[in-house]
Structure formats: structure tokens, C-alpha cells
Design a protein around this motif. Sequence first.
Motif, PDB file in Angstrom:
ATOM      1  N   VAL A   1      -6.338   1.027  -3.134  1.00  0.00           N
ATOM      2  CA  VAL A   1      -5.314   0.205  -2.600  1.00  0.00           C
ATOM      3  C   VAL A   1      -6.194  -0.972  -1.843  1.00  0.00           C
TER       4      VAL A   1
ATOM      5  N   ILE B   1       2.091   1.859  -3.880  1.00  0.00           N
ATOM      6  CA  ILE B   1       0.869   2.086  -4.387  1.00  0.00           C
ATOM      7  C   ILE B   1       0.361   3.792  -4.194  1.00  0.00           C
TER       8      ILE B   1
ATOM      9  N   SER C   1       0.586  -1.132   0.095  1.00  0.00           N
ATOM     10  CA  SER C   1      -0.106   0.041   0.035  1.00  0.00           C
ATOM     11  C   SER C   1       1.023   1.231  -0.108  1.00  0.00           C
TER      12      SER C   1
END
Length: 344
Positions: free
Chosen positions: A326, A301, A298
Motif C-alpha cells: 500500500v 488495495i 488503501s
Amino acid sequence: MKIEYDAGTALSIMRSNPVRGWISGKPERMAKERLTTGDFLKVEHRPKFPIDPSWPIFTMGSCFAREVENILMMRGLPLLLRGHGVPAEHFESWNEESGRGGGANRGELSRGALNKYSVRSMAHELKRVLLDESYPDEGLIELASGQWFDPHASGLRLLGRDEAFANRQRLLAATSTIKDARICFFTLGLTETWLDSQTGLAMNIHPGPNWLARMPERFRFVDYGYDATLSDMLEIIELVRAHCHPEMRFIVTVSPVPLGATFKEADVIVANSGSKSVLRAVAEELYRRFDFVDYFPSYEIVLNSPRAIAFEEDQLHVARNMVAQVMTTFQESYLTPAAQSQAA
């Protein structure tokens, strides 16, 4: 832990990896192309293990963990912290006129007080419920007559003794749900933290600059490095597997939410990068060591998506649509039939 294999194995792995290249491979799979679309970054994550949708999930970590929880609940997953929290009226952000505070409405419980920013503070909280560790006054501090501060919670205002101690029991009840979990989702937030020199406990938050100035001998600033943070995480994993489900699986990530301010002699941007790098390195080491620990990207991202759409206007909190992206990646990775076969 070192990763090493022969050249034949390395070539085989490389050739079977469709997202291996920064500027090579299919255009839609190249990092160069994925990073320049102007949209949220798409990452292909190969999980170590799938998640059975019926498995109870326990979450712990920074404020980003609360955003993850909201999406998990929206998608019908069994989140153990659902319904737990502290009355919204007890938060510093409580607004009597609007009837809101701590992210909740009047009369509701908010999970915001559960935010855990450092690994050491996470360890303290888990030891309370799994080892029955106890501390004088439950670790709370009476800063002034009748004004109690919980350094192991987040966002709460100073309260009377009865309210403060009742909230501490609410938070312990929430943490105790880990005993029913099958999956732990840990979000690592910061390395900077504070110690209460009187109890020896790492605090989740400090009481504010004014109280730090009034009680300089009691409170000490600490920035935990790689060795201490890794040691704490190893202790947490061992503790949870010993006292909860013996086959507990862990998903570890790093919060993309930056330091609000640093107490080190550095630009906050540089200090934040150092802190997140330590946490990311710890997460990588855990991923390498254990087949029951997976790293979910995450952090990558969010940080590699355009900042204008990834963060709120304050450039501190992650935008809701970004969190949803996410968690879409999370769901596709761990919960779909494709994830089941991929992990196998």
C-alpha cells in the motif's frame, strides 16, 4: 456533490484513462486481470497534488494509521508523531515476563494509545489542542477508587491518577504536533462508538463489558451515520485550516481493518460493511468538494487483494507485506518525479 460534464468531455476522460475498463483495454490494465493474479492488487492512483518530501506529516486514525506511520518512518519521511506515545508498561497487553506490550519494549513509548476509531473522537481530540477545550478530569473516568480510565486513548489499562493524567498530557502533546504539519493523513476507522452521558463526549473506546454492565446509565452506544460523520469531517477540516497551516492538504483513506465486534443486531460482517460504506462515502464527498483533499485507495488495495496474503491469521489485522505494498503505491503516487508532473 454531483459530478457532471458533457458527452465530449466524458469520452475524452474515458479514452485517456488506461485503467477504465473491467474487461476491456490492455490485459495488464483490466480490472479482471489485476484482480486474479493471486498477488497484491495494483491500483493506479492519480493524486490531486504531490507531496514535497520535506513537508511534515501528521497522521490520525485507526490502528492502520500506526502501520502507515511505521512505513513512512522507514522511508525517511518527516513524521511528526515520531518519538511520541505512552510507556509500553501502561498497556493492557503488557507482559512483564517478555518485557513487551502495546507493540513496544520495556521503557519505550508506544503510539498505539493514539489510535482513533471514530471521526467524532478525532474531533474531540483536535478541539482540545486547537480550541483549548477542557473537560472535568480531562475527560478521564475514575471507574473505581484510584483506578482511572482514559476513554479517549486506546489499549491502556486502568492506572493511578498521576500516571493516567501524565499519559493524557503525552497524548495531547502528540496531537499538538498537527500545528507544525503541512500534510494531514486521516484514516477513518469505524462509525460505531460510545458516549459518556455525563460529559457528553464521544469515547474512543468503552471500558469493557463488565463496566458497561455496572454503569448502564452512564454509557450509551451510538452508530454515527453519513450526515453526522460528514459534518464532523467538515468541522475538522475547517478547524485545522483555521488554526494550523492555512494551506494544509489532507489525504483521507478508510481503514481496511474490520470491526472486532458489533453492538448492533447484525452479523458482524454485514455491520462492518455498512460502517465502511458510510466512511467511504464521506471520504468520496470530501474528495469531490475540495481541491486540497485527496482520497487514497488503501481500502480498495487491501480488500481486493487475496485475503490469505492481505491479512494476518486473525483475519482482522493487515499483514505487514500488504501495508508495505500500500505504501509503495502511496510513495509512487505522491513522492516521485512522475507524481509531481502527473498532479500538475
